[in-house]
Every structure is written in C-alpha cells, then in structure tokens.
Scaffold this motif. Structure first.
Motif, mmCIF file in Angstrom:
data_model
loop_
_atom_site.group_PDB
_atom_site.id
_atom_site.type_symbol
_atom_site.label_atom_id
_atom_site.label_comp_id
_atom_site.label_asym_id
_atom_site.label_seq_id
_atom_site.Cartn_x
_atom_site.Cartn_y
_atom_site.Cartn_z
ATOM 1 N N TRP A 58 0.812 -1.215 0.000
ATOM 2 C CA TRP A 58 0.000 0.000 0.000
ATOM 3 C C TRP A 58 0.842 1.260 0.000
ATOM 4 C CZ3 TRP A 58 -4.652 0.754 -1.591
ATOM 5 C CH2 TRP A 58 -5.556 -0.302 -1.584
ATOM 6 N N VAL A 59 1.859 1.336 0.842
ATOM 7 C CA VAL A 59 2.643 2.566 0.898
ATOM 8 C C VAL A 59 3.390 2.789 -0.414
ATOM 9 C CG1 VAL A 59 4.817 1.814 1.979
ATOM 10 C CG2 VAL A 59 3.875 4.057 2.507
ATOM 11 N N ALA A 60 3.774 1.730 -1.104
ATOM 12 C CA ALA A 60 4.410 1.888 -2.416
ATOM 13 C C ALA A 60 3.447 2.537 -3.408
ATOM 14 C CB ALA A 60 4.894 0.537 -2.949
ATOM 15 N N ARG A 61 2.180 2.218 -3.298
ATOM 16 C CA ARG A 61 1.184 2.866 -4.159
ATOM 17 C C ARG A 61 1.079 4.360 -3.852
ATOM 18 N NH1 ARG A 61 -2.977 -2.043 -3.084
ATOM 19 N NH2 ARG A 61 -2.136 -3.455 -4.662
ATOM 20 N N PHE A 62 1.348 4.715 -2.610
ATOM 21 C CA PHE A 62 1.231 6.119 -2.201
ATOM 22 C C PHE A 62 2.509 6.908 -2.440
ATOM 23 C CE2 PHE A 62 -1.624 4.225 1.312
ATOM 24 C CZ PHE A 62 -2.690 4.131 0.451
ATOM 25 N N ASP A 63 3.667 6.312 -2.140
ATOM 26 C CA ASP A 63 4.908 7.092 -2.220
ATOM 27 C C ASP A 63 5.738 6.790 -3.464
ATOM 28 O OD1 ASP A 63 6.353 4.703 -1.680
ATOM 29 O OD2 ASP A 63 7.015 5.355 0.308
ATOM 30 N N GLY A 64 5.299 5.809 -4.269
ATOM 31 C CA GLY A 64 6.020 5.476 -5.493
ATOM 32 C C GLY A 64 7.300 4.693 -5.273
ATOM 33 N N GLY A 65 7.570 4.301 -4.037
ATOM 34 C CA GLY A 65 8.785 3.566 -3.716
ATOM 35 C C GLY A 65 8.651 2.080 -3.993
ATOM 36 N N GLU A 66 9.628 1.363 -3.508
ATOM 37 C CA GLU A 66 9.702 -0.079 -3.739
ATOM 38 C C GLU A 66 8.602 -0.817 -2.976
ATOM 39 O OE1 GLU A 66 12.916 -3.682 -3.045
ATOM 40 O OE2 GLU A 66 13.619 -1.609 -3.116
ATOM 41 N N ALA A 88 12.801 -4.769 9.749
ATOM 42 C CA ALA A 88 11.949 -4.495 8.588
ATOM 43 C C ALA A 88 10.676 -3.768 9.019
ATOM 44 C CB ALA A 88 11.612 -5.790 7.861
ATOM 45 N N ARG A 89 10.107 -4.176 10.158
ATOM 46 C CA ARG A 89 8.901 -3.526 10.674
ATOM 47 C C ARG A 89 9.197 -2.084 11.055
ATOM 48 N NH1 ARG A 89 3.806 -3.700 9.761
ATOM 49 N NH2 ARG A 89 4.311 -1.535 9.388
ATOM 50 N N ASP A 90 10.311 -1.868 11.736
ATOM 51 C CA ASP A 90 10.671 -0.510 12.129
ATOM 52 C C ASP A 90 10.889 0.371 10.894
ATOM 53 O OD1 ASP A 90 11.423 1.495 14.175
ATOM 54 O OD2 ASP A 90 13.374 1.353 13.173
ATOM 55 N N ALA A 91 11.575 -0.160 9.901
ATOM 56 C CA ALA A 91 11.812 0.610 8.673
ATOM 57 C C ALA A 91 10.494 0.951 7.976
ATOM 58 C CB ALA A 91 12.733 -0.167 7.728
ATOM 59 N N MET A 92 9.557 0.008 7.967
ATOM 60 C CA MET A 92 8.258 0.268 7.339
ATOM 61 C C MET A 92 7.491 1.334 8.109
ATOM 62 S SD MET A 92 6.285 -0.283 4.811
ATOM 63 C CE MET A 92 7.175 -1.676 4.120
ATOM 64 N N ASP A 93 7.509 1.258 9.438
ATOM 65 C CA ASP A 93 6.813 2.263 10.232
ATOM 66 C C ASP A 93 7.387 3.655 9.983
ATOM 67 O OD1 ASP A 93 5.243 0.236 11.214
ATOM 68 O OD2 ASP A 93 6.252 0.148 13.169
ATOM 69 N N GLN A 94 8.702 3.736 9.876
ATOM 70 C CA GLN A 94 9.342 5.031 9.599
ATOM 71 C C GLN A 94 8.984 5.514 8.186
ATOM 72 O OE1 GLN A 94 10.584 6.731 12.118
ATOM 73 N NE2 GLN A 94 10.020 4.885 13.261
ATOM 74 N N ARG A 95 8.904 4.610 7.243
ATOM 75 C CA ARG A 95 8.521 4.976 5.868
ATOM 76 C C ARG A 95 7.101 5.534 5.837
ATOM 77 N NH1 ARG A 95 8.345 0.759 0.742
ATOM 78 N NH2 ARG A 95 7.449 2.213 -0.795
ATOM 79 N N VAL A 131 -6.159 5.251 1.439
ATOM 80 C CA VAL A 131 -5.389 5.576 2.632
ATOM 81 C C VAL A 131 -6.096 5.047 3.878
ATOM 82 C CG1 VAL A 131 -4.555 7.469 4.069
ATOM 83 C CG2 VAL A 131 -4.185 7.525 1.595
ATOM 84 N N VAL A 132 -7.406 5.197 3.936
ATOM 85 C CA VAL A 132 -8.154 4.620 5.060
ATOM 86 C C VAL A 132 -7.917 3.114 5.100
ATOM 87 C CG1 VAL A 132 -10.469 4.149 5.962
ATOM 88 C CG2 VAL A 132 -9.879 6.450 5.193
ATOM 89 N N GLN A 133 -7.838 2.481 3.940
ATOM 90 C CA GLN A 133 -7.633 1.037 3.863
ATOM 91 C C GLN A 133 -6.352 0.596 4.558
ATOM 92 O OE1 GLN A 133 -9.056 -1.750 3.288
ATOM 93 N NE2 GLN A 133 -7.275 -3.084 3.107
ATOM 94 N N ILE A 134 -5.243 1.288 4.329
ATOM 95 C CA ILE A 134 -3.988 0.830 4.939
ATOM 96 C C ILE A 134 -4.115 0.818 6.464
ATOM 97 C CG2 ILE A 134 -2.800 3.071 4.918
ATOM 98 C CD1 ILE A 134 -0.173 1.570 4.406
ATOM 99 N N PHE A 135 -4.705 1.863 7.028
ATOM 100 C CA PHE A 135 -4.813 1.937 8.485
ATOM 101 C C PHE A 135 -5.882 0.987 9.022
ATOM 102 C CE2 PHE A 135 -3.117 6.267 7.394
ATOM 103 C CZ PHE A 135 -1.825 5.997 7.820
ATOM 104 N N ASN A 136 -6.958 0.808 8.291
ATOM 105 C CA ASN A 136 -7.989 -0.145 8.698
ATOM 106 C C ASN A 136 -7.445 -1.578 8.656
ATOM 107 O OD1 ASN A 136 -10.887 -0.690 9.318
ATOM 108 N ND2 ASN A 136 -10.743 -1.822 7.398
ATOM 109 N N HIS A 137 -6.699 -1.891 7.618
ATOM 110 C CA HIS A 137 -6.105 -3.217 7.471
ATOM 111 C C HIS A 137 -5.145 -3.509 8.625
ATOM 112 C CE1 HIS A 137 -3.321 -6.213 5.585
ATOM 113 N NE2 HIS A 137 -4.477 -6.742 5.217
ATOM 114 N N GLN A 138 -4.353 -2.509 8.998
ATOM 115 C CA GLN A 138 -3.434 -2.676 10.126
ATOM 116 C C GLN A 138 -4.208 -3.002 11.402
ATOM 117 O OE1 GLN A 138 -1.637 1.169 10.074
ATOM 118 N NE2 GLN A 138 -0.034 0.584 8.620
#
Length: 168
Positions: A58-66, A88-95, A131-138
């Motif tokens: 999901w975040v890749a769809r938003f920020d265009g990253g990997e 990996a979890r910490d890096a994702m949270d920071q991203r 965007v609501v989806q990523i947080f709801n899914h979490q």
C-alpha cells in the motif's frame, strides 16, 4: 473524507502499536510465535509477516517507492525469523511516517489506479479511501494478533487511540 492530519495521527498510532507488539512478541515462550492458532493466516508470525507485506504494497502505491515482491500467499513468509522482521517492521513504520509527514490535504484528492493481484484486475478508487484502507487493514490484523497473544497467556497491551502517548 479524511485529511493529512488524520494520516499523520494514524501513522503515529501504527508505530506506537507496533512498538507495543514488539515488546509482547519478545515475551512469548519458544514455539508460540509460529504455532498455528486457527487464525486467518494461522500463526502470529504469519500474520505479522502479512501485515508488513501489505503495508509495503500500500505505501508503495502512495509514495512510489519499492514494493515487496510476491502475492498474499507469499506474504506469510516475507521474513524467516523475528530477528529479520523486527528491523523491517521498524523501517516500514518510519517509511509510513515519512510519507504521512509530507502529505497535504490536496494530496488525498482524486483517484488511485492499480492492478490487484488478489482479484486479477485493475481497480480505481479514491485516494482517501485507499489511505483509510492501509490503516484499517493494520487495525484489523493487529486485532487478530492481539487475540492470539492473549490466548497464548500474554496480558495484551493498550490499543485505544485516545490513550496514545503524546509525541508518538
């Protein structure tokens, strides 16, 4: 529907919840992390892997990253050990927090189009809904994890948004 401040609050909430989750995982007796508990993805470890993978998609769809490779089925084995998952979890949270910090309300307007491997076709939805989806899914999967942790004898931890410490 939502604004940039909502995203920043939820990104902070996500990171806070994952910090508490890390503490709970560290206290599990050997073998409990991978034990099949009959949950949707079976074990706590498979579920935390799936959640990390989905956040990356999901975040890749938003920020265009990997984005992480593989499918939902592959997501259950994204990392092989907790020692790999933790950084990996910490890096994702920071991203996610970096992405949210840069948002303006205007960035949430319009549509997002992507190819969904889970249903095998292109989908278009509003950016705000995605965007609501990523947080709801979490929240959904962390609720499952919380239930599995308490079933394993863990005391659980605070999950209520109003009790998030200031500054997280």
């Amino acid at each position: 529907m939502i604004g940039a401040e909502y995203c920043r609050t939820m990104a902070a909430y996500n990171a806070w919840q994952n910090k508490q989750l890390v503490d709970a995982l560290g206290g599990l007796p050997p073998g409990e992390l991978g034990r099949d508990r009959g949950a949707f993805f079976g074990s706590i470890f498979a579920t935390i892997n799936h959640l990390l993978w989905a956040d990356g998609v999901w975040v890749a769809r938003f920020d265009g990253g990997e984005r992480p490779a593989g499918s939902i089925a592959d997501s259950l084995r994204l990392t092989g050990h907790l020692s790999d998952w933790l950084p990996a979890r910490d890096a994702m949270d920071q991203r996610i927090k970096r992405w949210a910090a840069k948002l303006s309300d205007h960035d949430l307007e319009g549509d997002l189009t992507w190819y969904s491997g889970s249903i095998g076709r292109e989908i278009t939805r509003t950016k705000a809904l995605c965007v609501v989806q990523i947080f709801n899914h979490q929240a959904h999967h962390r609720g499952q994890i919380h239930a599995m942790l308490t079933a394993s004898g863990d005391e659980g931890y605070v999950t209520d948004l109003p009790f998030m410490p200031d500054g997280d």
